[in-house]
Design an enzyme around this catalytic site. Structure first.
Site, PDB file in Angstrom:
ATOM      1  N   VAL A   1       0.908  -1.149   0.000  1.00 47.46           N
ATOM      2  CA  VAL A   1       0.000   0.000   0.000  1.00 47.46           C
ATOM      3  C   VAL A   1       0.944   1.195   0.000  1.00 47.46           C
ATOM      4  O   VAL A   1       1.526   1.530   1.025  1.00 47.46           O
ATOM      5  CB  VAL A   1      -0.945  -0.013   1.220  1.00 47.46           C
ATOM      6  CG1 VAL A   1      -1.823   1.228   1.239  1.00 47.46           C
ATOM      7  CG2 VAL A   1      -1.804  -1.273   1.226  1.00 47.46           C
ATOM      8  N   PRO A   2       1.155   1.818  -1.168  1.00 45.32           N
ATOM      9  CA  PRO A   2       2.319   2.685  -1.392  1.00 45.32           C
ATOM     10  C   PRO A   2       2.250   4.078  -0.763  1.00 45.32           C
ATOM     11  O   PRO A   2       2.202   5.100  -1.455  1.00 45.32           O
ATOM     12  CB  PRO A   2       2.384   2.762  -2.919  1.00 45.32           C
ATOM     13  CG  PRO A   2       0.958   2.642  -3.348  1.00 45.32           C
ATOM     14  CD  PRO A   2       0.341   1.669  -2.376  1.00 45.32           C
ATOM     15  N   CYS A   3       2.306   4.137   0.554  1.00 43.38           N
ATOM     16  CA  CYS A   3       2.288   5.422   1.244  1.00 43.38           C
ATOM     17  C   CYS A   3       3.552   6.233   0.950  1.00 43.38           C
ATOM     18  O   CYS A   3       3.560   7.453   1.136  1.00 43.38           O
ATOM     19  CB  CYS A   3       2.087   5.229   2.736  1.00 43.38           C
ATOM     20  SG  CYS A   3       3.244   4.106   3.522  1.00 43.38           S
ATOM     21  N   HIS A   4       4.604   5.578   0.460  1.00 42.92           N
ATOM     22  CA  HIS A   4       5.827   6.302   0.112  1.00 42.92           C
ATOM     23  C   HIS A   4       5.617   7.225  -1.080  1.00 42.92           C
ATOM     24  O   HIS A   4       6.424   8.113  -1.328  1.00 42.92           O
ATOM     25  CB  HIS A   4       6.981   5.316  -0.164  1.00 42.92           C
ATOM     26  CG  HIS A   4       6.727   4.374  -1.304  1.00 42.92           C
ATOM     27  ND1 HIS A   4       5.981   3.211  -1.155  1.00 42.92           N
ATOM     28  CD2 HIS A   4       7.094   4.418  -2.605  1.00 42.92           C
ATOM     29  CE1 HIS A   4       5.922   2.585  -2.321  1.00 42.92           C
ATOM     30  NE2 HIS A   4       6.594   3.303  -3.220  1.00 42.92           N
TER      31      HIS A   4
END
Length: 180
Positions: A138-141
């Protein structure tokens, strides 16, 4: 297809975990009822105590490990995994929106708030982003500050910078192309 959050349950859940190596250090994978519910990096902010991860057991993680390997090799740009994400309805809506950010692209907290129909909620979006239990997948970056600056990341700003450089095919500060 991208990773999709599974419904959460209120009954006591069986948990297992395993630790895998990555270009970003060891990753602790946690499954709840056999479905990925967390991916923690070392020294990650909001990382719960290890005794909450359940018994060590690599069995539920074969597909997760395979897809992570493909991602780190540059052969995968989206994950196709069921997820068991526990959070508030607002947090879950933010995490679902994170799954819509394409590989190699970024969004600001304000843009995510707009996409959620809550234009004044960029700060709340940032707080929910910081509580994302399944980093990388889950690409919070991929979320940055309004000025384009790298802002907080639970796994540390250096990891965030490296992940973004990796996904963009860019180079590090020393001009060396980031390859994993």
């Amino acid at each position: 297809m991208t990773a999709t959050p599974a419904a959460t349950t209120t009954t006591p859940a069986a948990k297992q975990h395993t630790v895998v190596d990555s270009p970003y250090g060891p990753l602790t994978l946690v499954a709840t009822d056999g479905v990925l519910s967390a991916l923690y990096m070392t020294d990650q902010r909001h990382r719960p105590p290890e005794e909450t991860f359940g018994l060590p057991d690599p069995e539920p993680f074969g597909e997760v490990i395979r897809q992570l390997g493909e991602y780190f090799a540059g052969d995968r740009t989206a994950f196709d995994l069921p997820l068991n994400l526990a959070g508030t309805p607002f947090q879950r809506s933010v995490w679902e929106e994170l799954l819509r950010i394409p590989y190699g692209e970024t969004r600001t907290y304000g843009e995510l708030a707009e996409e959620l129909g809550k234009p004044g909620a960029s700060r709340a979006v940032g707080l929910a982003n910081g509580k994302n239990p399944v980093g990388i997948i889950v690409p919070c970056h991929r979320v940055i500050g309004a000025s384009g600056s790298l802002t907080g990341y639970g796994g540390g700003l250096e990891r965030k910078q490296r992940l973004l450089a990796f996904e963009s095919g860019g180079t590090g500060e020393d001009g060396v192309q980031v390859l994993f």
